[in-house]
Design an enzyme around this catalytic site. Structure first.
Site, PDB file in Angstrom:
ATOM      1  CG  ASP A  57     -23.511  -8.374  11.472  1.00 15.26           C
ATOM      2  OD1 ASP A  57     -23.938  -8.395  12.641  1.00 15.26           O
ATOM      3  OD2 ASP A  57     -22.470  -8.958  11.117  1.00 15.26           O
ATOM      4  CG  ASP A 107     -18.207  -5.708  11.557  1.00 15.92           C
ATOM      5  OD1 ASP A 107     -17.079  -5.482  11.071  1.00 15.92           O
ATOM      6  OD2 ASP A 107     -18.734  -6.839  11.558  1.00 15.92           O
ATOM      7  CE  LYS A 136     -18.194  -7.791   8.031  1.00 19.59           C
ATOM      8  NZ  LYS A 136     -17.427  -8.818   8.739  1.00 19.59           N
ATOM      9  CB  THR A 161     -14.108  -6.663   9.644  1.00 20.39           C
ATOM     10  OG1 THR A 161     -15.367  -7.205  10.062  1.00 20.39           O
ATOM     11  CG2 THR A 161     -13.450  -7.624   8.662  1.00 20.39           C
ATOM     12  CG  ASN A 171     -21.987  -6.349   7.714  1.00 20.57           C
ATOM     13  OD1 ASN A 171     -22.351  -7.502   7.545  1.00 20.57           O
ATOM     14  ND2 ASN A 171     -21.163  -6.003   8.683  1.00 20.57           N
TER      15      ASN A 171
END
Length: 201
Positions: A31, A10, A12, A49, A15
């Site tokens: 995260d 994840d 992005k 995401t 994060n």
């Protein structure tokens, strides 16, 4: 992280965090709620995401740490122009764009960006995970390790584009793994319905 067999799943901009307020602070990845150890079993769960998810995840194929490298390519793209390589208000249309892995370096936003930077992104956002850059290849690429970046100040244009694009409702909306899986199931069911509609009775 990848050397230790950890796949984040994840990555992005949200994060990526500063460790401190120092101007030269190191960057931390946060995260790890969706992360997985690569040796703990086959990864095939649709999670992450939308907008940063690799094509093989959306295609519901088994995948590995290459999905993180794709996300790094998306992040690099955004940091250089201020808008995402794939965008649509409709999730199904967005996923179709990602599955095709077709993106552009639009003028005038990419006119001042080096060919080396574009090549860096192309190698990370490569549809075939086997041909995609690994983290080690990305770090040793001349745009990162050498001096092939252009000496241009793109802060003003990138900042303006980010402010324009990040206020869109879809960018503000937080996604989680459950939402992505739900959406993927809907798309799969829709595809099955379409296929069944063409089957002779």
């Amino acid at each position: 992280m990848h050397d230790k067999g950890i796949v984040h799943r994840d990555l992005k901009p949200e994060n990526l965090l500063y460790y401190s307020n120092d101007p030269d602070s190191k960057i931390m990845i946060s995260d790890f709620g969706l992360s997985k150890i690569e040796d703990s079993g086959t990864m095939a769960t649709a999670c992450g995401t939308p907008g940063y998810v690799a094509p093989e995840v959306l295609a519901q194929q088994p995948y590995g740490k290459e999905v993180d490298c794709w996300s790094i390519g998306v992040i690099a793209y955004i940091l250089l122009c201020g808008y995402p390589p794939f965008y649509d208000e409709n999730d199904a249309a967005l996923f179709q764009q990602i599955l095709k892995a077709e993106f552009e370096f639009d003028s005038p936003y990419w006119d001042d960006i080096s060919e080396s930077a574009k090549e860096f992104i192309r190698n990370l956002m490569c549809k075939d995970p086997k041909k995609r850059f690994t983290c080690k290849q990305a770090i040793s690429f001349p745009w990162i390790s050498g001096n092939t970046a252009l000496d241009k100040d793109i802060h003003a244009s990138v900042s303006a584009q980010m402010q324009k694009n990040f206020i869109k409702s879809k960018w503000k909306r937080a996604y989680n793994a459950t939402a992505v899986i739900r959406q993927m199931r809907k798309l799969a069911m829709h595809k099955d319905d379409q296929n069944n509609a063409h089957v002779p009775k």
